[in-house]
Motif scaffolding. Structure first.
Motif, short mmCIF file in Angstrom:
data_model
loop_
_atom_site.label_atom_id
_atom_site.label_comp_id
_atom_site.label_asym_id
_atom_site.label_seq_id
_atom_site.Cartn_x
_atom_site.Cartn_y
_atom_site.Cartn_z
N ILE A 171 -4.43 -0.79 7.77
CA ILE A 171 -3.85 0.03 6.71
C ILE A 171 -3.97 1.51 7.04
O ILE A 171 -3.04 2.30 6.83
CB ILE A 171 -4.54 -0.29 5.37
CG1 ILE A 171 -4.21 -1.73 4.94
CG2 ILE A 171 -4.12 0.69 4.28
CD1 ILE A 171 -5.11 -2.26 3.85
N GLN A 172 -5.11 1.90 7.59
CA GLN A 172 -5.30 3.30 7.99
C GLN A 172 -4.27 3.71 9.03
O GLN A 172 -3.71 4.82 8.97
CB GLN A 172 -6.73 3.45 8.55
CG GLN A 172 -7.00 4.73 9.30
CD GLN A 172 -7.22 5.93 8.38
OE1 GLN A 172 -7.24 5.76 7.17
NE2 GLN A 172 -7.36 7.10 8.96
N CYS A 197 -0.54 3.29 7.03
CA CYS A 197 -0.28 3.83 5.70
C CYS A 197 -1.03 5.12 5.39
O CYS A 197 -1.12 5.51 4.22
CB CYS A 197 -0.64 2.78 4.63
SG CYS A 197 0.12 1.18 4.85
N SER A 219 0.45 7.66 3.11
CA SER A 219 0.78 7.16 1.77
C SER A 219 -0.45 7.05 0.88
O SER A 219 -0.32 6.89 -0.34
CB SER A 219 1.45 5.78 1.85
OG SER A 219 2.66 5.83 2.59
N LEU A 220 -1.64 7.14 1.46
CA LEU A 220 -2.86 6.92 0.70
C LEU A 220 -3.19 8.12 -0.18
O LEU A 220 -3.14 9.27 0.26
CB LEU A 220 -4.03 6.64 1.64
CG LEU A 220 -3.99 5.29 2.38
CD1 LEU A 220 -5.09 5.24 3.42
CD2 LEU A 220 -4.13 4.13 1.40
N GLU A 221 -3.56 7.83 -1.43
CA GLU A 221 -3.95 8.87 -2.39
C GLU A 221 -5.45 8.85 -2.67
O GLU A 221 -5.96 9.68 -3.42
CB GLU A 221 -3.18 8.68 -3.70
CG GLU A 221 -1.66 8.82 -3.52
CD GLU A 221 -0.89 8.55 -4.80
OE1 GLU A 221 -1.55 8.29 -5.82
OE2 GLU A 221 0.34 8.58 -4.76
N GLY A 268 -0.20 3.47 -3.02
CA GLY A 268 -1.01 4.59 -2.55
C GLY A 268 -2.50 4.42 -2.69
O GLY A 268 -3.28 5.28 -2.28
N ARG A 269 -2.95 3.30 -3.28
CA ARG A 269 -4.37 3.03 -3.47
C ARG A 269 -4.65 1.58 -3.12
O ARG A 269 -3.87 0.70 -3.49
CB ARG A 269 -4.81 3.33 -4.91
CG ARG A 269 -4.61 4.80 -5.31
CD ARG A 269 -4.80 5.02 -6.80
NE ARG A 269 -4.35 6.36 -7.17
CZ ARG A 269 -5.14 7.43 -7.26
NH1 ARG A 269 -6.45 7.30 -7.01
NH2 ARG A 269 -4.66 8.60 -7.60
N CYS A 270 -5.79 1.32 -2.46
CA CYS A 270 -6.00 -0.02 -1.93
C CYS A 270 -7.45 -0.45 -2.01
O CYS A 270 -8.37 0.33 -1.72
CB CYS A 270 -5.53 -0.08 -0.47
SG CYS A 270 -5.72 -1.71 0.29
N ILE A 290 -9.76 3.94 0.95
CA ILE A 290 -9.70 2.49 0.75
C ILE A 290 -11.08 1.99 0.35
O ILE A 290 -12.09 2.41 0.91
CB ILE A 290 -9.21 1.78 2.02
CG1 ILE A 290 -7.86 2.36 2.46
CG2 ILE A 290 -9.08 0.28 1.79
CD1 ILE A 290 -7.46 1.95 3.87
N VAL A 311 0.83 -1.21 0.00
CA VAL A 311 0.00 0.00 0.00
C VAL A 311 0.87 1.26 0.00
O VAL A 311 0.55 2.25 -0.67
CB VAL A 311 -0.96 -0.01 1.20
CG1 VAL A 311 -1.74 1.30 1.28
CG2 VAL A 311 -1.93 -1.18 1.10
N GLN A 312 1.97 1.24 0.71
CA GLN A 312 2.87 2.40 0.70
C GLN A 312 3.48 2.60 -0.69
O GLN A 312 3.78 3.72 -1.08
CB GLN A 312 3.96 2.22 1.75
CG GLN A 312 3.46 2.38 3.18
CD GLN A 312 4.52 2.13 4.22
OE1 GLN A 312 5.57 1.52 3.95
NE2 GLN A 312 4.28 2.57 5.44
#
Length: 339
Positions: A290-291, A294, A297-299, A268-270, A302, A264-265
């Motif tokens: 993940i929250q 990461c 890193s999230l764009e 950036g999308r999961c 989720i 995920v890092q």
């Protein structure tokens, strides 16, 4: 290297472990003479005798209790619950006894019990033969929970389960047993999976507990799945042409947090994908982790793609499943989300 279906791979794993270790036994409803309702234990009673491979009455509580009693007295039982939907009469034994014996006894006793059970839909089995109840068991400390997606992993994970000193709940997706369908209803036969069989070594081997497998490497988004949904994710990514990083968890508890975080890092999308109902499904736990790990890193938010929050539909089960079209739609949403 021979080609095996998942049924053949699971049978081979039990055969080799029973040959290797005289403390390994297999039992459950119709497991002995009949060889199991899906044929997973076929031929084992003939080979190893009715004292090591035998039938049990329709009493799941007794099956689990007997397995635990055998385990604390030095055996390694492999107990089959005929359908995952049937496990709940034995749930108290699993929760209150089996999962806790190592801790209650200060490590004086271990519980090397493997509970095998077919899960999920795909055979029009209706509400009492089609559940994916893995989330119940991932919430019980002391259990290991597995769900393979292919014959190679099925054999290796079952070997690890039998060798484990902790109890393992081993889910076997019925759609993967012989020749599963991963597209959407009404599509041509080319949508049928090419993974009905796979290359499986003849010798005994194990797949490590708690290690995910990257089944497709990519840079644009991460898909986390297990069991049948791994193949749905692969089919959707291929048709859509998305550069997806697809992780097969293989073991749900303990799961490979490092592999999930790393992927995920990177992307950036999961998306989290499972067949079980959405609310309180195992995907919610994955998303929470993940929250925490990461967030920066999230764009995009989720996305969860799951079964519906309804009682399991009999005639409309293919509408219930997260199929290729639903997964493709979610992938598009993820890719189009503004940064």
């Amino acid at each position: 290297m021979p080609s095996m279906s998942m049924i053949q791979a699971l049978n081979n794993a039990m055969d080799l472990k029973m040959k290797d270790d005289p403390t390994v036994t297999a039992f459950g409803e119709d497991v002995g003479y009949f060889g199991g309702v899906f044929g997973v234990t076929k031929g084992l009673q003939e080979k190893y005798g009715s004292e090591r491979v035998f039938d049990a009455p329709i009493n799941e509580g007794a099956i689990v209790a007997m397995a635990m009693g055998m385990a604390v007295n030095g055996m390694r039982p492999v107990a089959e619950i005929q359908f995952a939907d049937y496990v709940f009469p034995g749930f108290d034994q699993i929760l209150s006894e089996l999962s806790r014996i190592r801790y209650r006894s200060a490590n004086q006793y271990t519980a090397p019990v493997t509970i095998r059970t077919p899960c999920g839909g795909g055979i029009y089995g209706g509400q009492t033969h089609s559940m994916s109840p893995e989330a119940f068991f991932t919430h019980i400390p002391g259990l290991v929970v597995m769900m393979p997606s292919n014959p190679y992993d099925a054999k290796g994970l079952l070997t690890s389960a039998i060798e484990s000193d902790d109890p393992v709940i081993f889910f076997e997706p019925k759609r993967l047993y012989n020749g599963p369908f991963f597209g959407d209803p009404g599509q041509p036969s080319s949508s049928w999976s090419s993974h009905a069989k796979g290359d499986v070594p003849e010798d005994l081997y194990s797949v490590p507990i708690g290690k995910a497998e990257t089944v497709r490497a990519g840079q644009e988004l991460t898909v986390i799945a297990y069991g049948t949904m791994v193949h749905v994710a692969l089919a959707a990514a291929e048709e859509l042409g998305v550069d997806a990083d697809i992780l097969d968890l293989r073991t749900l508890i303990p799961y490979d947090v490092e592999a999930v975080t790393t992927s995920v890092q990177k992307t950036g999308r999961c998306m989290v994908l499972h067949e079980a109902p959405r609310t309180s499904g195992f995907g919610a736990e994955l998303i929470s982790q993940i929250q925490e790990d990461c967030f920066y890193s999230l764009e995009a938010p989720i996305v969860r793609v799951t079964g519906w929050d309804t009682p399991y539909p009999h005639a409309h089960e293919w509408s219930y499943f997260p199929g290729k079209s639903r997964v493709m739609k979610a992938m598009k949403t993820l890719m189009e989300a503004p940064q």
